[in-house]
Write a protein that holds these residues in place. Sequence first.
Motif, PDB file in Angstrom:
ATOM      1  N   ALA A   1       0.166   1.170  -2.345  1.00  0.00           N
ATOM      2  CA  ALA A   1       0.100  -0.075  -3.107  1.00  0.00           C
ATOM      3  C   ALA A   1       1.423  -0.823  -3.002  1.00  0.00           C
ATOM      4  O   ALA A   1       2.483  -0.211  -2.892  1.00  0.00           O
ATOM      5  N   PHE A   2       1.337  -2.123  -3.048  1.00  0.00           N
ATOM      6  CA  PHE A   2       2.531  -2.957  -3.130  1.00  0.00           C
ATOM      7  C   PHE A   2       2.851  -3.169  -4.602  1.00  0.00           C
ATOM      8  O   PHE A   2       1.951  -3.395  -5.416  1.00  0.00           O
ATOM      9  N   THR A   3       4.133  -3.074  -4.940  1.00  0.00           N
ATOM     10  CA  THR A   3       4.548  -3.239  -6.330  1.00  0.00           C
ATOM     11  C   THR A   3       5.779  -4.142  -6.405  1.00  0.00           C
ATOM     12  O   THR A   3       6.512  -4.311  -5.431  1.00  0.00           O
ATOM     13  N   THR A   4       5.989  -4.693  -7.589  1.00  0.00           N
ATOM     14  CA  THR A   4       7.201  -5.463  -7.862  1.00  0.00           C
ATOM     15  C   THR A   4       8.333  -4.455  -8.103  1.00  0.00           C
ATOM     16  O   THR A   4       8.072  -3.254  -8.262  1.00  0.00           O
ATOM     17  N   PRO A   5       9.580  -4.925  -8.171  1.00  0.00           N
ATOM     18  CA  PRO A   5      10.688  -3.992  -8.443  1.00  0.00           C
ATOM     19  C   PRO A   5      10.530  -3.201  -9.747  1.00  0.00           C
ATOM     20  O   PRO A   5      11.044  -2.096  -9.859  1.00  0.00           O
ATOM     21  N   ASP A   6       9.769  -3.745 -10.704  1.00  0.00           N
ATOM     22  CA  ASP A   6       9.583  -2.998 -11.953  1.00  0.00           C
ATOM     23  C   ASP A   6       8.321  -2.135 -11.944  1.00  0.00           C
ATOM     24  O   ASP A   6       7.921  -1.573 -12.958  1.00  0.00           O
ATOM     25  N   GLY A   7       7.672  -1.998 -10.765  1.00  0.00           N
ATOM     26  CA  GLY A   7       6.558  -1.068 -10.618  1.00  0.00           C
ATOM     27  C   GLY A   7       5.176  -1.629 -10.874  1.00  0.00           C
ATOM     28  O   GLY A   7       4.201  -0.887 -10.845  1.00  0.00           O
ATOM     29  N   ARG A   8       5.061  -2.929 -11.081  1.00  0.00           N
ATOM     30  CA  ARG A   8       3.744  -3.520 -11.315  1.00  0.00           C
ATOM     31  C   ARG A   8       3.069  -3.862  -9.991  1.00  0.00           C
ATOM     32  O   ARG A   8       3.726  -4.312  -9.054  1.00  0.00           O
ATOM     33  N   PRO A   9       1.749  -3.667  -9.908  1.00  0.00           N
ATOM     34  CA  PRO A   9       1.039  -4.016  -8.668  1.00  0.00           C
ATOM     35  C   PRO A   9       1.201  -5.497  -8.347  1.00  0.00           C
ATOM     36  O   PRO A   9       1.246  -6.331  -9.247  1.00  0.00           O
ATOM     37  N   THR A  10       1.306  -5.796  -7.055  1.00  0.00           N
ATOM     38  CA  THR A  10       1.409  -7.183  -6.609  1.00  0.00           C
ATOM     39  C   THR A  10       0.615  -7.340  -5.323  1.00  0.00           C
ATOM     40  O   THR A  10       0.273  -6.353  -4.674  1.00  0.00           O
ATOM     41  N   ARG A  11       0.341  -8.572  -4.975  1.00  0.00           N
ATOM     42  CA  ARG A  11      -0.431  -8.835  -3.760  1.00  0.00           C
ATOM     43  C   ARG A  11       0.337  -8.400  -2.512  1.00  0.00           C
ATOM     44  O   ARG A  11       1.565  -8.417  -2.489  1.00  0.00           O
ATOM     45  N   VAL A  12      -0.421  -8.054  -1.479  1.00  0.00           N
ATOM     46  CA  VAL A  12       0.166  -7.761  -0.173  1.00  0.00           C
ATOM     47  C   VAL A  12       0.870  -9.036   0.294  1.00  0.00           C
ATOM     48  O   VAL A  12       0.297 -10.123   0.198  1.00  0.00           O
ATOM     49  N   PRO A  13       2.112  -8.944   0.759  1.00  0.00           N
ATOM     50  CA  PRO A  13       2.828 -10.142   1.202  1.00  0.00           C
ATOM     51  C   PRO A  13       2.075 -10.889   2.298  1.00  0.00           C
ATOM     52  O   PRO A  13       1.455 -10.269   3.172  1.00  0.00           O
ATOM     53  N   GLY A  14       2.133 -12.221   2.241  1.00  0.00           N
ATOM     54  CA  GLY A  14       1.471 -13.049   3.238  1.00  0.00           C
ATOM     55  C   GLY A  14       1.912 -12.689   4.650  1.00  0.00           C
ATOM     56  O   GLY A  14       3.091 -12.483   4.903  1.00  0.00           O
ATOM     57  N   GLY A  15       0.974 -12.575   5.548  1.00  0.00           N
ATOM     58  CA  GLY A  15       1.267 -12.257   6.942  1.00  0.00           C
ATOM     59  C   GLY A  15       1.413 -10.781   7.246  1.00  0.00           C
ATOM     60  O   GLY A  15       1.449 -10.386   8.411  1.00  0.00           O
ATOM     61  N   PHE A  16       1.504  -9.931   6.229  1.00  0.00           N
ATOM     62  CA  PHE A  16       1.720  -8.501   6.465  1.00  0.00           C
ATOM     63  C   PHE A  16       0.560  -7.876   7.228  1.00  0.00           C
ATOM     64  O   PHE A  16       0.770  -7.164   8.211  1.00  0.00           O
ATOM     65  N   ILE A  17      -0.665  -8.123   6.766  1.00  0.00           N
ATOM     66  CA  ILE A  17      -1.837  -7.511   7.391  1.00  0.00           C
ATOM     67  C   ILE A  17      -1.927  -7.930   8.868  1.00  0.00           C
ATOM     68  O   ILE A  17      -2.137  -7.092   9.740  1.00  0.00           O
ATOM     69  N   ASP A  18      -1.737  -9.207   9.150  1.00  0.00           N
ATOM     70  CA  ASP A  18      -1.787  -9.666  10.537  1.00  0.00           C
ATOM     71  C   ASP A  18      -0.685  -9.024  11.368  1.00  0.00           C
ATOM     72  O   ASP A  18      -0.914  -8.629  12.502  1.00  0.00           O
ATOM     73  N   ALA A  19       0.511  -8.900  10.795  1.00  0.00           N
ATOM     74  CA  ALA A  19       1.638  -8.325  11.534  1.00  0.00           C
ATOM     75  C   ALA A  19       1.402  -6.865  11.903  1.00  0.00           C
ATOM     76  O   ALA A  19       1.668  -6.460  13.036  1.00  0.00           O
ATOM     77  N   VAL A  20       0.901  -6.067  10.974  1.00  0.00           N
ATOM     78  CA  VAL A  20       0.711  -4.643  11.270  1.00  0.00           C
ATOM     79  C   VAL A  20      -0.586  -4.376  12.029  1.00  0.00           C
ATOM     80  O   VAL A  20      -0.704  -3.352  12.682  1.00  0.00           O
ATOM     81  N   SER A  21      -1.538  -5.280  11.956  1.00  0.00           N
ATOM     82  CA  SER A  21      -2.782  -5.090  12.706  1.00  0.00           C
ATOM     83  C   SER A  21      -2.555  -5.186  14.215  1.00  0.00           C
ATOM     84  O   SER A  21      -3.295  -4.611  14.994  1.00  0.00           O
ATOM     85  N   ASP A  22      -1.514  -5.906  14.612  1.00  0.00           N
ATOM     86  CA  ASP A  22      -1.222  -6.102  16.024  1.00  0.00           C
ATOM     87  C   ASP A  22      -0.386  -4.978  16.620  1.00  0.00           C
ATOM     88  O   ASP A  22      -0.130  -4.972  17.818  1.00  0.00           O
ATOM     89  N   LEU A  23       0.068  -4.032  15.804  1.00  0.00           N
ATOM     90  CA  LEU A  23       0.920  -2.951  16.311  1.00  0.00           C
ATOM     91  C   LEU A  23       0.126  -1.939  17.105  1.00  0.00           C
ATOM     92  O   LEU A  23      -0.991  -1.705  16.943  1.00  0.00           O
TER      93      LEU A  23
END
Length: 72
Positions: free
Chosen positions: A50-72
């Motif tokens: 899961a992606f979290t904020t610095p205080d441990g709360r869930p947050t959305r996947v950063p924009g562009g992350f899925i596309d960036a790692v899908s191409d690896l």
Amino acid sequence: MRARFLRSATEGQVLRVTTELAEGRRASTTWHQVISHDGKPFFDVFVTAAFTTPDGRPTRVPGGFIDAVSDL
């Protein structure tokens, strides 16, 4: 995490670890890893992270992350 141990490796074998994005959701990703030798799998695992904020709360996947790692 969902893991399966399939067989033992022996000393001297060169093992290959492959990783792929299995699923990208709003606040988490699931990764599939396989450890193999000569095309024969030894270990298979799915890990959800899961992606979290610095205080441990869930947050959305950063924009562009899925596309960036899908191409690896």
